[in-house]
Scaffold this active site. Structure first.
Site, PDB file in Angstrom:
ATOM      1  N   CYS A 130     -28.487 -19.275 -31.447  1.00  0.00           N
ATOM      2  CA  CYS A 130     -28.764 -20.912 -31.022  1.00  0.00           C
ATOM      3  C   CYS A 130     -29.279 -20.207 -29.787  1.00  0.00           C
ATOM      4  CB  CYS A 130     -27.682 -21.603 -30.752  1.00  0.00           C
ATOM      5  SG  CYS A 130     -26.038 -21.074 -29.998  1.00  0.00           S
ATOM      6  N   ARG A 136     -23.619 -23.509 -31.317  1.00  0.00           N
ATOM      7  CA  ARG A 136     -23.851 -23.873 -32.718  1.00  0.00           C
ATOM      8  C   ARG A 136     -23.766 -22.462 -33.671  1.00  0.00           C
ATOM      9  NH1 ARG A 136     -29.469 -25.622 -30.295  1.00  0.00           N
ATOM     10  NH2 ARG A 136     -28.731 -24.679 -28.593  1.00  0.00           N
TER      11      ARG A 136
END
Length: 143
Positions: A130, A136
């Site tokens: 990410c 993420r």
């Protein structure tokens, strides 16, 4: 540092290690987003991290990257053409600071399964990032 660069590259990004290590027992490796030349040129040499630096960092670990799954929610950091031709690139626009939705998680899992199926005869890595390579990225790898 210019105002534009500060917006593009978070302070947290500048202080993070660029490339992690293979997650034991998996094909995954996490890293922060590499920056195309025009963005990385504005950074001090010690903070520069380009797609070429990514490939070199993985080679230094005696590993080979086969797939990059980009979870950033933008296309401004780098382009597919910045990676070597032998590295597959898949973009999953994923909003930061919130849990990915079920559809995104399913797409991620399908990409991983397909890559592993097609690369059963080698040990190439799946690189996931990410912006910082933490939130993420870690969530999706754990899923």
């Amino acid at each position: 540092m210019t105002k534009t660069l500060r917006k593009t590259v978070q302070a947290k990004w500048r202080n993070l290690k660029p490339v992690g290590e293979r997650v034991p027992g998996t094909r995954f490796i996490a890293f922060k987003v590499p920056l195309k030349g025009t963005l990385s040129q504005r950074l001090p040499l010690t903070q520069k991290f380009t797609p070429k630096d990514l490939i070199n960092g993985i080679k230094e670990q005696n590993e080979e990257l086969g797939l990059v799954i980009d979870l950033t929610n933008t296309t401004r950091y780098y382009e597919k053409k910045d990676l070597p031709r032998n590295v597959q690139y898949k973009k999953l626009f994923t909003v930061g600071l919130e849990l990915p939705d079920d559809a995104t998680i399913l797409k991620f899992k399908r990409l991983v399964r397909k890559f592993i199926w097609e690369n059963a005869n080698n040990d190439k890595l799946i690189g996931v990032h990410c912006t910082t390579g933490i939130n993420r990225t870690g969530y999706m790898i754990c899923r």
